[in-house]
Design an enzyme around this catalytic site. Structure first.
Site, PDB file in Angstrom:
ATOM      1  CD  GLU A 119      -2.825  -1.317   2.334  1.00  0.00           C
ATOM      2  OE1 GLU A 119      -4.055  -1.440   2.219  1.00  0.00           O
ATOM      3  OE2 GLU A 119      -2.244  -1.385   3.433  1.00  0.00           O
ATOM      4  CD  GLU A 139      -3.385  -6.767   3.852  1.00  0.00           C
ATOM      5  OE1 GLU A 139      -3.361  -7.451   2.796  1.00  0.00           O
ATOM      6  OE2 GLU A 139      -2.702  -5.741   4.001  1.00  0.00           O
TER       7      GLU A 139
END
Ligand code: NAI
Length: 698
Positions: A119, A139
């Protein structure tokens, strides 16, 4: 990548953290994250990053590098912080700051660029990666969606198909593939830091932030089709489809709307049962590999492994050892068997080559590292020998004696036995402190689990080296003491016994299998027996017959099938029948007749079992047996039992393993279930202490 200098530019609150270093070279800002081992974005790192970005702005740096010291770029968040309330600054704040900063930011990427690291990279203006770097949004493996816009950035960067695949599977993608999909600006073979500086020299403006880009068009119906496919493969895990939903938001909402929505879901999921269970497994896997039994003990060097027996297991073990870079000496009982063993190993290596798991150079190297023969003298230079010969005490003892004659006195001699008592095998040699059980699962080159079985005599050093070996083999290792079946197969025996009781009392194989699939198992107990073959369990039951408690209920339906030579898929029939060339189980009238006859013969009025009842009983039995295993000291902790069941037997990871699952249900529920289980088959179940009804204190 070299370690950064730890010199800290003192700039107000920035001096609070030493995990992020800010340096200025002319108008170039150099921001280095140094938070070993994986540069996780802990609160201190986020604080440092935000200050570094602000410092670059205050210093009017036109350009900046975000880089990491150590062995990898940021490989994710700090999982230990996930259970606590999030602390400011949050990662989305950093991503926003990077995009709004006047500085042109380049991310210098290497190692594993995961989760928050990916990210951060996507929030930078440009991304330059080492050719060995790998990227992903893992995740999902923790029952989460990304928390800083991963699912909103990625479709805008590489398109929905790849973004959906990466976010919902958690798989990693190599730098070159990501580059080809448009996710990177350069892939570097060489000094990525130096190349990033050269790249920056040629750049004079910020890029259009990824968050402001539009999502490329994609096929109609893509999300529906993907949702269906995920539903099938996820087997009850919620996060894969939640990640898909979040990727879909990127096609319908602006980044500024989608990102907070993703963040809100991420925060909510942190408290979900599935994420808590998956985080339990994450930490359990690590804890299981470091049992207290080896604390403070170092391992010995490992270079050459002897494998005795080149059958199904031996060939798999030899391949796993070759794959880990060891020299392997495969010893068989005669030259013909040695040739057959070599052929088995070669087939496995060829398979790896064909599937692209290894390249031709590695294939040649692995072949060259393998020596096969029938002479035990080949074991003289081995650091460890693993026997995987027939499951016969006398044969194993004679193998041990031959190995002890030829090997160094301090070399480890291990047995892969499933059911024999390793103490009796060890008795055949002079110094049994060097003996350990290394219980691999079939196929040994694929299955992750390795039970490391400790004898009372096994030295701590031998145990520590066994755990090191497991690590080098990339196995998930668990310490087990000695009992019939060790941790995993003992649990399996209890599970099958309870399934058989339900079979005799009214359920059919397909009902029990269906219920356990619905629970999240990849297969039910009967289809699994057909797949692996019924004969090993049959042999065990015969072996145990003499010592079985006469009060224990014994259901002989499986024995009757074996007597009819219905041994599973290999014989075309077992609990089910199989059409030629088809592995799908077909319910078989003959088996139903046999089961009904068995019930009638034993005066049982058959009744129906709902899915939930089947599940509750089987889970209670697993929890109870696991608790007994811990109480007897066979497993050190509940978490060891969970790791065994997840990696060796397909217990759904998202349920955290049987012990975690039972704890989540609550002691009372399992206790009540065990009462019913015991009423169904009196005399058949010993209760773990924790499930005994507490005595009233007078
Ligand atoms: P297998 O029958 O496929 O292979 C045994 C091999 O040992 C044969 O190739 C045989 O030629 C060789 N052998 C026999 N005596 C020998 C001797 N004196 N010296 C050298 N080689 C000798 O059997 P499998 O299935 O590979 O099992 C081997 C061991 O692994 C057994 O102890 C079994 O309990 C254990 N095990 C098996 C599992 C399975 O799923 N099959 C799972 C975990 C452990």
């Amino acid at each position: 990548m070299e370690k950064s200098g730890r010199s800290i530019r003192t700039r107000g609150i920035f001096s609070l953290t030493k995990l992020v270093d800010y340096q200025r070279e002319g108008d170039l800002a150099i921001v280095t994250i140094d938070n070993p081992p994986v540069n996780a974005t802990s609160t201190a790192v986020r604080t440092g990053l935000l200050h570094a970005i602000r410092s670059a702005e205050a210093d009017q740096c036109n350009k900046g590098l975000i880089r990491c010291a150590g062995r990898t770029f940021v490989a994710g968040g700090d999982v230990s912080e996930f259970g606590k309330p999030p602390q400011e600054p949050h990662l989305p704040d950093i991503c926003i700051a990077l995009q709004h900063s006047p500085t042109i930011w380049v991310a210098v990427l290497f190692g594993t660029v995961l989760g928050g690291g990916f990210e951060l990279a996507m929030a930078c203006d440009y991304r330059i990666a080492d050719k060995g770097a790998r990227f992903g949004l893992p995740e999902v493996n923790l029952g989460l969606v990304p928390g800083a816009g991963g699912t909103q950035f990625l479709p805008r960067l590489v398109g929905v198909e790849l973004a959906a695949d990466l976010a919902s599977s958690g798989r990693l993608i190599a730098a070159q593939s990501l580059f080809e999909a448009g996710g990177l600006d350069r892939v570097i073979d060489g000094d990525v830091d130096a190349q990033a500086r050269i790249f920056l020299e040629g750049v004079n403006s910020k890029s259009i932030p990824v968050s402001q880009r539009s999502v490329a068009s994609f096929e109609d119906g893509f999300f529906d089709a993907k949702r269906e496919a995920i539903k099938k493969s996820a087997k009850g895990a919620a996060a894969p489809n939640l990640n898909l939903d979040a990727v879909e938001w990127a096609t319908k909402l602006s980044f500024d709307e989608g990102q907070p929505r993703e963040r809100a879901l991420h925060l909510k999921l942190r408290y979900s049962d599935q994420s808590i269970a998956l985080r339990h497994v994450f930490f359990s896997e690590r804890a299981a590999a470091h049992p207290t039994a080896i604390t403070g003990t170092s391992s010995s060097p490992l270079d050459t492994i002897a494998v005795v027996g080149g059958g199904l297991m031996g060939a798999g073990i030899a391949s796993a050892c070759l794959n880990a870079g060891f020299k392997v000496r495969l010893i068989e009982r005669d030259i013909g068997a040695a040739d057959a063993g070599r052929a088995r190993v070669e087939t496995i290596l060829q398979g790896a080559l064909k599937r692209g798991k290894i390249n031709a150079t590695v294939f040649d190297k692995q072949r060259a590292a393998l020596m096969v023969g029938d002479d035990y003298a080949a074991s003289y230079e081995a650091d460890v020998a693993i026997e995987a010969v027939f499951e016969d005490l006398a044969v194993k003892q004679s193998v041990f004696r031959s190995l002890a004659q030829h090997m160094r006195n301090d070399a480890i001699i291990a047995t892969n036995t499933s059911y024999l008592d390793p103490r009796e095998i060890a008795d055949s040699i002079a110094n049994p402190d060097r003996v350990v059980g290394l219980h691999f699962f079939s196929p040994a080159h694929i299955m992750k689990l390795l039970e490391i079985v400790r004898l009372p005599q096994t030295s701590k050093a031998v145990l520590a080296t066994s755990f090191e070996l497991a690590k080098r083999l990339r196995k998930t290792s668990v310490l087990s003491g000695i009992c019939d079946g060790f941790i995993g197969n003992r649990m399996l025996a209890a599970y099958r016994r309870q399934a058989d009781y339900m079979l005799a009392d009214g359920a059919l194989p397909k009902e029990i299998d269906g219920a356990m699939r619905a629970f999240g198992m990849p297969m039910g107990p009967y289809e699994l027996q057909d797949l692996t073959g019924l004969q090993i369990a049959w042999a065990n039951r015969k072996r145990q017959a003499a010592t079985r408690d006469p009060k224990e209920r014994y259901v002989a339906i499986a024995d009757q099938l074996c007597e009819l030579e219905r041994l599973g898929q290999r014989t075309g029939k077992g609990w089910y029948r199989y059409e030629d060339g088809n592995r799908s189980p077909v319910p078989d009238e003959t088996v139903q007749v046999l089961i009904n006859a068995y019930s009638a013969e034993h005066g049982i009025t058959r009744r129906t079992f709902e899915d939930t009842e089947i599940q509750s009983r089987l889970i209670a039995v697993l929890a109870n047996e696991g608790a007994r295993i811990v109480e007897e000291g066979i497993a050190e902790r509940d978490l060891d039992v969970d790791v065994v069941k997840i990696h060796g037997y397909g217990f759904p990871r998202w349920r955290g393993g049987p012990m975690h699952h039972a704890e989540a249900l609550g002691v009372k529920k399992v206790r009540d279930q065990m009462r019913l289980v015991r009423e169904q088959s009196p005399g058949s179940w010993a209760l773990a202490e924790r499930y005994q009804v507490p005595q009233k204190v007078r």
